[in-house]
Design an enzyme around this catalytic site. Sequence first.
Site, PDB file in Angstrom:
ATOM      1  N   GLY A   1       0.774  -0.863  -0.120  1.00 51.52           N
ATOM      2  CA  GLY A   1      -0.234  -0.355  -0.287  1.00 51.52           C
ATOM      3  C   GLY A   1       1.096   1.390   0.197  1.00 51.52           C
ATOM      4  N   SER A   2       1.885   1.213  -0.502  1.00 50.73           N
ATOM      5  CA  SER A   2       2.489   2.979  -0.378  1.00 50.73           C
ATOM      6  C   SER A   2       2.573   3.232  -1.469  1.00 50.73           C
ATOM      7  CB  SER A   2       4.434   2.591  -0.771  1.00 50.73           C
ATOM      8  OG  SER A   2       4.209   1.428  -1.961  1.00 50.73           O
ATOM      9  N   ASN A   3       1.379   3.078  -2.503  1.00 46.08           N
ATOM     10  CA  ASN A   3       1.471   4.036  -3.172  1.00 46.08           C
ATOM     11  C   ASN A   3      -0.146   4.333  -3.106  1.00 46.08           C
ATOM     12  OD1 ASN A   3       2.810   4.276  -6.268  1.00 46.08           O
ATOM     13  ND2 ASN A   3       3.027   1.749  -6.138  1.00 46.08           N
TER      14      ASN A   3
ATOM     15  N   ASP B   1      -3.483  -6.098 -18.685  1.00 46.46           N
ATOM     16  CA  ASP B   1      -2.532  -4.805 -19.033  1.00 46.46           C
ATOM     17  C   ASP B   1      -2.227  -4.159 -20.957  1.00 46.46           C
ATOM     18  OD1 ASP B   1      -1.085  -5.833 -16.207  1.00 46.46           O
ATOM     19  OD2 ASP B   1       0.092  -6.829 -16.836  1.00 46.46           O
TER      20      ASP B   1
ATOM     21  N   ILE C   1     -10.416  -7.548 -12.553  1.00 48.58           N
ATOM     22  CA  ILE C   1     -11.322  -6.634 -12.326  1.00 48.58           C
ATOM     23  C   ILE C   1     -12.066  -6.932 -13.027  1.00 48.58           C
ATOM     24  CG2 ILE C   1     -12.098  -4.083 -12.962  1.00 48.58           C
ATOM     25  CD1 ILE C   1     -10.043  -4.430 -10.225  1.00 48.58           C
TER      26      ILE C   1
ATOM     27  N   GLU D   1       7.383   5.776  -9.029  1.00 49.29           N
ATOM     28  CA  GLU D   1       5.350   5.402  -8.443  1.00 49.29           C
ATOM     29  C   GLU D   1       5.408   6.734  -7.538  1.00 49.29           C
ATOM     30  OE1 GLU D   1       4.410   0.790 -10.172  1.00 49.29           O
ATOM     31  OE2 GLU D   1       5.087   1.025  -7.774  1.00 49.29           O
TER      32      GLU D   1
ATOM     33  N   LEU E   1      -4.024  -6.650  -7.565  1.00 44.74           N
ATOM     34  CA  LEU E   1      -3.317  -8.044  -8.144  1.00 44.74           C
ATOM     35  C   LEU E   1      -4.571  -8.518  -8.627  1.00 44.74           C
ATOM     36  CD1 LEU E   1       0.119  -8.453  -6.319  1.00 44.74           C
ATOM     37  CD2 LEU E   1      -1.049  -7.367  -8.423  1.00 44.74           C
TER      38      LEU E   1
ATOM     39  N   HIS F   1       1.674  -0.148 -12.776  1.00 45.79           N
ATOM     40  CA  HIS F   1       1.705  -0.838 -13.650  1.00 45.79           C
ATOM     41  C   HIS F   1       3.556  -1.059 -13.879  1.00 45.79           C
ATOM     42  CE1 HIS F   1       2.393  -5.215 -15.264  1.00 45.79           C
ATOM     43  NE2 HIS F   1       3.810  -4.912 -16.472  1.00 45.79           N
TER      44      HIS F   1
ATOM     45  N   ASN G   1      -4.636   2.585 -13.567  1.00 42.72           N
ATOM     46  CA  ASN G   1      -3.809   1.218 -13.133  1.00 42.72           C
ATOM     47  C   ASN G   1      -2.785   1.694 -13.287  1.00 42.72           C
ATOM     48  OD1 ASN G   1      -3.464  -1.462 -12.194  1.00 42.72           O
ATOM     49  ND2 ASN G   1      -2.332  -1.797 -13.978  1.00 42.72           N
TER      50      ASN G   1
HETATM   51  C1  GAR Z   1       3.740  -1.183  -7.668  1.00 39.26           C
HETATM   52  O1  GAR Z   1       4.854  -1.064  -7.918  1.00 39.26           O
HETATM   53  C2  GAR Z   1       2.692  -1.337  -8.776  1.00 39.26           C
HETATM   54  O2  GAR Z   1       3.243  -1.108 -10.103  1.00 39.26           O
HETATM   55  C3  GAR Z   1       2.487  -3.030  -9.023  1.00 39.26           C
HETATM   56  O3  GAR Z   1       2.765  -3.608  -7.721  1.00 39.26           O
HETATM   57  C4  GAR Z   1       3.631  -2.762  -6.524  1.00 39.26           C
HETATM   58  C5  GAR Z   1       2.816  -2.289  -5.650  1.00 39.26           C
HETATM   59  O4  GAR Z   1       3.208  -1.854  -4.621  1.00 39.26           O
HETATM   60  N1  GAR Z   1       1.461  -3.773  -9.895  1.00 39.26           N
HETATM   61  C6  GAR Z   1       1.560  -4.697 -10.561  1.00 39.26           C
HETATM   62  O5  GAR Z   1       2.747  -5.279 -10.416  1.00 39.26           O
HETATM   63  C7  GAR Z   1      -0.184  -4.559 -11.272  1.00 39.26           C
HETATM   64  N2  GAR Z   1       0.203  -5.388 -12.671  1.00 39.26           N
HETATM   65  P1  GAR Z   1       2.047  -1.089  -2.944  1.00 39.26           P
HETATM   66  O6  GAR Z   1       1.832  -1.920  -3.219  1.00 39.26           O
HETATM   67  O7  GAR Z   1       3.364  -0.478  -2.599  1.00 39.26           O
HETATM   68  O8  GAR Z   1       1.850   0.667  -3.501  1.00 39.26           O
END
Ligand code: GAR
Length: 188
Positions: free
Chosen positions: A12-14, A145, A88, A174, A85, A104, A102
């Site tokens: 959940g950092s994003n 994707d 949808i 990101e 992950l 990626h 999204n």
């Molecule tokens: C992120 O790097 C995101 O781009 C990736 O998972 C990570 C989640 O990090 N998403 C995918 O690979 C989707 N295909 P987070 O939970 O710290 O935000």
Amino acid sequence: MKNIAIFASGEGSNAEAIVRYFTDSDKVRVKCVLTNRQNVGVHSRMENLGIQSLYFPKEAWTDGNQIVEILKQENIDFIVLAGFLAKIELPIIQAYSNRILNIHPSLLPRYGGKGMWGHHIHKAVIANRETESGITIHFIDENIDSGSILFQAKCEVSPDDTPDTLATRIHALEHKHYPQVIEQLLTK
Ligand code: GAR
């Protein structure tokens, strides 16, 4: 005011970067986070930020209609996937047509598709001795994707990178760009 819901499955950092960015905004508000996992970092991050994180089991995501109901109840205008992950399903795509974004962690169309997520991507990029990688922000459609691309940013990959060091660089990209791209899209 545009209300957004974030879908997340992991750390959940994003999600945190997006919530923090819009904390004082009078145009965009993160209303809630929906997840398909219990016991993952996003729940405690959201608790600390005062944002509700709601867990739904696999069946709810496979069906989709219950999720749409919740989104309607919460007056959600726009959905942002941030490390989500699961697939949808159509009811959600149809209810929020062209309103699901999204992120990626590669330069799509490279390193996209089934099985390509998180560290799997960074491992493959390093194994192929790529000299650059990056991030893609795109709309969601019925396939994995493949929706239309809104934004990409690149970073270098060095020969001594590990999946962890590359992931750190990608996360920084990101966290910087995703909130800004959401803002531009929702306030134009
Ligand atoms: C992120 O790097 C995101 O781009 C990736 O998972 C990570 C989640 O990090 N998403 C995918 O690979 C989707 N295909 P987070 O939970 O710290 O935000």
